[in-house]
Design a protein around this motif. Structure first.
Motif, PDB file in Angstrom:
ATOM      1  N   GLU A  49     -20.456 -13.990  -8.319  1.00  0.00           N
ATOM      2  CA  GLU A  49     -19.173 -14.352  -8.545  1.00  0.00           C
ATOM      3  C   GLU A  49     -18.249 -13.176  -9.067  1.00  0.00           C
ATOM      4  OE1 GLU A  49     -17.099 -17.502  -9.662  1.00  0.00           O
ATOM      5  OE2 GLU A  49     -18.796 -18.466  -8.215  1.00  0.00           O
ATOM      6  N   ARG A  50     -17.224 -13.037  -8.783  1.00  0.00           N
ATOM      7  CA  ARG A  50     -16.241 -11.859  -9.341  1.00  0.00           C
ATOM      8  C   ARG A  50     -15.793 -12.310 -10.645  1.00  0.00           C
ATOM      9  NH1 ARG A  50     -15.618  -7.864  -6.963  1.00  0.00           N
ATOM     10  NH2 ARG A  50     -16.022  -7.522  -4.544  1.00  0.00           N
ATOM     11  N   CYS A  51     -16.322 -11.484 -11.641  1.00  0.00           N
ATOM     12  CA  CYS A  51     -15.719 -11.682 -12.885  1.00  0.00           C
ATOM     13  C   CYS A  51     -15.918 -10.505 -13.741  1.00  0.00           C
ATOM     14  CB  CYS A  51     -16.821 -12.697 -13.455  1.00  0.00           C
ATOM     15  SG  CYS A  51     -16.270 -13.693 -14.898  1.00  0.00           S
ATOM     16  N   PHE A  52     -15.553 -10.462 -15.004  1.00  0.00           N
ATOM     17  CA  PHE A  52     -15.561  -9.019 -15.930  1.00  0.00           C
ATOM     18  C   PHE A  52     -15.229  -7.854 -15.130  1.00  0.00           C
ATOM     19  CE2 PHE A  52     -19.341 -11.988 -16.981  1.00  0.00           C
ATOM     20  CZ  PHE A  52     -18.311 -12.633 -17.835  1.00  0.00           C
ATOM     21  N   GLY A  53     -14.177  -7.989 -14.136  1.00  0.00           N
ATOM     22  CA  GLY A  53     -13.979  -6.737 -13.316  1.00  0.00           C
ATOM     23  C   GLY A  53     -14.996  -6.232 -12.506  1.00  0.00           C
ATOM     24  N   GLY A  54     -16.013  -7.043 -12.213  1.00  0.00           N
ATOM     25  CA  GLY A  54     -17.211  -6.740 -11.351  1.00  0.00           C
ATOM     26  C   GLY A  54     -17.528  -8.020 -10.668  1.00  0.00           C
ATOM     27  N   VAL A  55     -19.013  -7.805  -9.977  1.00  0.00           N
ATOM     28  CA  VAL A  55     -19.634  -8.749  -9.510  1.00  0.00           C
ATOM     29  C   VAL A  55     -20.765  -9.343 -10.403  1.00  0.00           C
ATOM     30  CG1 VAL A  55     -21.077  -9.702  -7.652  1.00  0.00           C
ATOM     31  CG2 VAL A  55     -18.702  -8.449  -7.352  1.00  0.00           C
ATOM     32  N   VAL A 361     -28.719  -5.845 -20.263  1.00  0.00           N
ATOM     33  CA  VAL A 361     -27.382  -5.075 -20.218  1.00  0.00           C
ATOM     34  C   VAL A 361     -27.087  -4.896 -19.183  1.00  0.00           C
ATOM     35  CG1 VAL A 361     -26.240  -3.177 -21.220  1.00  0.00           C
ATOM     36  CG2 VAL A 361     -28.089  -4.137 -22.639  1.00  0.00           C
ATOM     37  N   LEU A 362     -25.905  -5.381 -18.658  1.00  0.00           N
ATOM     38  CA  LEU A 362     -25.383  -5.303 -16.902  1.00  0.00           C
ATOM     39  C   LEU A 362     -24.761  -3.900 -17.156  1.00  0.00           C
ATOM     40  CD1 LEU A 362     -23.833  -8.638 -15.904  1.00  0.00           C
ATOM     41  CD2 LEU A 362     -26.367  -7.929 -15.969  1.00  0.00           C
ATOM     42  N   PRO A 363     -24.671  -3.305 -15.912  1.00  0.00           N
ATOM     43  CA  PRO A 363     -24.070  -2.103 -15.522  1.00  0.00           C
ATOM     44  C   PRO A 363     -22.607  -2.082 -16.072  1.00  0.00           C
ATOM     45  CG  PRO A 363     -25.395  -2.569 -13.745  1.00  0.00           C
ATOM     46  CD  PRO A 363     -25.396  -3.959 -14.778  1.00  0.00           C
ATOM     47  N   THR A 364     -22.033  -1.289 -16.467  1.00  0.00           N
ATOM     48  CA  THR A 364     -20.652  -1.135 -17.195  1.00  0.00           C
ATOM     49  C   THR A 364     -19.796  -1.396 -15.876  1.00  0.00           C
ATOM     50  OG1 THR A 364     -21.250   0.027 -19.010  1.00  0.00           O
ATOM     51  CG2 THR A 364     -19.021  -0.247 -18.672  1.00  0.00           C
ATOM     52  N   PHE A 365     -18.920  -2.436 -15.932  1.00  0.00           N
ATOM     53  CA  PHE A 365     -17.787  -2.474 -14.822  1.00  0.00           C
ATOM     54  C   PHE A 365     -16.732  -1.719 -15.474  1.00  0.00           C
ATOM     55  CE2 PHE A 365     -19.751  -6.776 -14.425  1.00  0.00           C
ATOM     56  CZ  PHE A 365     -20.763  -6.461 -13.402  1.00  0.00           C
ATOM     57  N   SER A 367     -14.362  -0.600 -18.011  1.00  0.00           N
ATOM     58  CA  SER A 367     -14.672  -0.330 -19.203  1.00  0.00           C
ATOM     59  C   SER A 367     -14.906  -1.685 -20.030  1.00  0.00           C
ATOM     60  CB  SER A 367     -13.455   0.045 -20.184  1.00  0.00           C
ATOM     61  OG  SER A 367     -12.286  -0.943 -19.720  1.00  0.00           O
ATOM     62  N   VAL A 368     -15.817  -2.586 -19.100  1.00  0.00           N
ATOM     63  CA  VAL A 368     -16.162  -4.038 -19.476  1.00  0.00           C
ATOM     64  C   VAL A 368     -17.650  -3.781 -19.984  1.00  0.00           C
ATOM     65  CG1 VAL A 368     -16.428  -6.313 -18.985  1.00  0.00           C
ATOM     66  CG2 VAL A 368     -14.456  -4.818 -18.040  1.00  0.00           C
ATOM     67  N   HIS A 369     -18.005  -4.567 -21.079  1.00  0.00           N
ATOM     68  CA  HIS A 369     -19.269  -4.381 -21.427  1.00  0.00           C
ATOM     69  C   HIS A 369     -20.142  -6.061 -21.504  1.00  0.00           C
ATOM     70  CE1 HIS A 369     -18.151  -0.636 -22.690  1.00  0.00           C
ATOM     71  NE2 HIS A 369     -17.279  -1.185 -23.402  1.00  0.00           N
ATOM     72  N   VAL A 370     -21.193  -6.463 -20.709  1.00  0.00           N
ATOM     73  CA  VAL A 370     -21.447  -7.608 -20.760  1.00  0.00           C
ATOM     74  C   VAL A 370     -23.057  -7.699 -20.795  1.00  0.00           C
ATOM     75  CG1 VAL A 370     -21.764  -9.673 -19.069  1.00  0.00           C
ATOM     76  CG2 VAL A 370     -19.502  -8.030 -18.772  1.00  0.00           C
ATOM     77  N   LEU A 371     -23.406  -8.752 -21.595  1.00  0.00           N
ATOM     78  CA  LEU A 371     -24.767  -9.090 -21.815  1.00  0.00           C
ATOM     79  C   LEU A 371     -24.954 -10.311 -20.869  1.00  0.00           C
ATOM     80  CD1 LEU A 371     -25.431  -8.505 -25.626  1.00  0.00           C
ATOM     81  CD2 LEU A 371     -26.072  -7.054 -23.765  1.00  0.00           C
ATOM     82  N   CYS A 372     -26.208 -10.315 -20.300  1.00  0.00           N
ATOM     83  CA  CYS A 372     -26.737 -11.411 -19.517  1.00  0.00           C
ATOM     84  C   CYS A 372     -28.089 -12.071 -20.079  1.00  0.00           C
ATOM     85  CB  CYS A 372     -27.148 -11.006 -18.065  1.00  0.00           C
ATOM     86  SG  CYS A 372     -27.863 -12.777 -17.176  1.00  0.00           S
ATOM     87  N   GLY A 373     -27.797 -13.264 -20.771  1.00  0.00           N
ATOM     88  CA  GLY A 373     -29.041 -13.954 -21.400  1.00  0.00           C
ATOM     89  C   GLY A 373     -29.606 -14.998 -20.490  1.00  0.00           C
ATOM     90  N   PHE A 374     -31.052 -15.091 -20.533  1.00  0.00           N
ATOM     91  CA  PHE A 374     -31.816 -15.997 -19.639  1.00  0.00           C
ATOM     92  C   PHE A 374     -32.655 -16.974 -20.514  1.00  0.00           C
ATOM     93  CE2 PHE A 374     -31.643 -12.140 -17.247  1.00  0.00           C
ATOM     94  CZ  PHE A 374     -31.267 -12.460 -16.051  1.00  0.00           C
ATOM     95  N   ILE A 375     -32.411 -18.029 -20.107  1.00  0.00           N
ATOM     96  CA  ILE A 375     -33.161 -19.332 -20.668  1.00  0.00           C
ATOM     97  C   ILE A 375     -33.729 -20.428 -19.896  1.00  0.00           C
ATOM     98  CG2 ILE A 375     -30.872 -20.393 -21.157  1.00  0.00           C
ATOM     99  CD1 ILE A 375     -31.852 -21.471 -23.973  1.00  0.00           C
TER     100      ILE A 375
END
Length: 504
Positions: A49-55, A361-365, A367-375
């Motif tokens: 998905e294209r989101c947070f300024g990246g994929v 911690v996803l690579p920065t797109f 200047s966007v900072h994204v965490l990805c949680g798994f459950i």
């Protein structure tokens, strides 16, 4: 063979279906080829998905074992979808044993940091035991039925030798519990107690350091789709029932009969000589009773029921500013009151987030900072019933707790997967459950009818990750299974073409 060539339908446009269609579309025996996809997009459980300024990847995340024996890696390299690091010889030779890397930082639920030395020690114990479980593959009998029971039995024996104080023992067990939760995500199961011990070692780990697609995994399925014959893909075309082992006639083909008739939800009736089924096992579990007419043979139906299929979801959180260190890659969360040796059943409502293993911690797109949680598991399925707002609130509380910062800002936005409630998926991927073996996977992969004459062979073929005995749960397993079924048909047609014609 019918003089006009073969009509072939592929049900499902994930990588198994696309891979099968790509091979079949090149063969001269095929007169008509269609991939019937229930949704409005191809890729199946590959979903970028294209989101947070990246994929970001809502589905498949990594190429597992990116090396020369991995067809997904080979195709990605061929299509120019990987970077230099991913393609390096060095990367391809790393042996991970299929184990997840260690966290950059580990927080407890009371806001303390766990020493990475202690985490590494527990990881070494846990993964050493996981490696032992693979040794029961050829064993005549196993001490217990499941991987989970075996791990707990061995950990229980270890604990008696620990000379540490009570608090340290508790912390060690809590860290081990997190590793159990990690393994649930890897196996796509609610609990390792559901995963059969004896066949566990059949899953084959390829060498190579797991890598991602900088431009999104879907770049791969898009490229495969682009190589299909024109008009081959049909979207928004859910299949209702597959009528097989019949003699169906269609006015558009006077004088011809077809062994299979595919009935779609929109009422369309499509005759075919061969149908390749590539739908997820989760969908088959829900619908097998109405999806096939006549019903599947009892053994195949039983295999579908026995093989495991669980849920693993992701939650992406976007932050204005990172609260983590610049070189941080994975934040582990350890719940201090948990232990793999204790089964405490609490209501999902109050504790679902304790199954969360932490945040990548996803690579920065930009200047966007994204965490990805798994459950994974039932907690993951419960999370799907909550609103974005509820999940955001709960996870903000978790992050405030573990970082010890009650002022930690609320994430700017949230995105998450819903694989369990996705109507044509019904979960994430398969595992070999207690009560089943690799033989069930082979049974699932067996074409129908099983007792066919030459002319009626391979009416229905089965592909998808759950049909690959060594690589189930992976995209490379899915792709190989699609190729396998395409090759099965191609071999049949080639051998039929070589048979001498009867003399009149």
């Amino acid at each position: 063979m019918a003089s006009g060539g073969r009509r072939v339908l592929v049900v499902g446009g994930g990588i198994a279906g696309l891979g099968a269609a790509q091979r079949l579309g090149c063969h001269s025996a095929v007169r008509y080829l269609r991939v019937l996809e229930a949704t409005n997009r191809a890729g199946g459980r590959i979903r970028s998905e294209r989101c947070f300024g990246g994929v970001v990847e809502l589905g498949a995340h990594w190429i597992h074992g990116p090396s020369q024996d991995n067809p997904v890696f080979q195709l990605a390299a061929e299509f120019g979808l990987l970077g230099e690091k991913e393609l390096s010889e060095e990367n391809q030779q790393v042996e991970t044993g299929g184990h997840v890397g260690l966290p950059s930082v580990s927080y407890t639920s009371s806001g303390a940091s766990v020493s990475l030395e202690l985490v590494a020690e527990m990881a070494s114990l846990f993964y050493g035991l996981i490696d032992q479980t693979r040794e029961f593959l050829q064993a005549a009998e196993t001490p217990v039925a499941s991987v989970g029971e075996y791990l707990k039995m061995k950990i229980g024996q270890q604990v008696t030798n620990w000379t540490k104080d009570e608090d340290t023992k508790k912390l060690r067990l809590a860290v081990l519990n997190t590793f159990f939760n990690v393994e649930c995500c890897v196996s796509g199961t609610h609990s390792m107690d559901l995963v059969a011990l004896s066949p566990f070692g059949e899953y084959t780990v390829l060498p190579g350091l797991d890598c991602t697609f900088s431009g999104g995994y879907q770049g791969l399925t898009d490229r495969i789709m682009a190589s299909l014959p024109m008009d081959a893909m049909v979207f928004n075309k859910p299949v209702k029932t597959i009528h097989w082992n019949g003699s169906f006639q269609e006015s558009a083909f006077p004088g011809e009969t077809f062994p299979v008739l595919v009935e779609c939800e929109d009422g369309a009736l499509l005759p075919a000589h061969h149908v390749v089924i590539t739908v997820p096992l989760g969908f088959l579990k829900e619908h097998q009773d109405t999806f096939f007419e006549p019903p599947l043979p009892a053994k195949k139906a039983e295999a579908i029921r026995k093989i495991g299929f669980g849920t693993n979801n992701k939650v992406f959180l976007e932050f204005e500013e990172p609260f983590w260190e610049p070189d941080c890659q994975f934040i582990q969360v350890v719940w201090e009151d948990t232990s793999p040796l204790q089964d405490i059943s609490l209501s999902l409502q109050d504790t679902w987030f304790k199954k969360l293993i932490g945040f990548l911690v996803l690579p920065t797109f930009k200047s966007v900072h994204v965490l990805c949680g798994f459950i994974a598991g039932l907690e993951s399925e419960f999370m799907e019933t909550l609103s974005d707002e509820e999940v955001l609130q709960s996870l903000t509380q978790v992050l405030r707790r573990v970082t010890g910062n009650p002022q930690l800002p609320v994430p700017k936005s949230i995105l998450r997967s819903h694989w369990h409630s996705a109507p044509y998926t019904c979960g994430s991927y398969s595992y070999v459950a207690v009560g089943s073996t690799g033989d069930d996977i082979d049974l699932l992969a067996q074409p129908l009818p099983t007792d066919a004459t030459d002319d009626d062979q391979f009416q229905i073929l089965f592909a998808g990750e759950a049909t690959h005995r060594a690589f189930y749960s992976t995209t490379h397993g899915a792709l190989l299974s699609g190729w396998r079924e395409a090759d099965r048909l191609i071999h049949l047609w080639d051998s039929q073409a070589q048979q001498p014609k009867p003399r009149l």
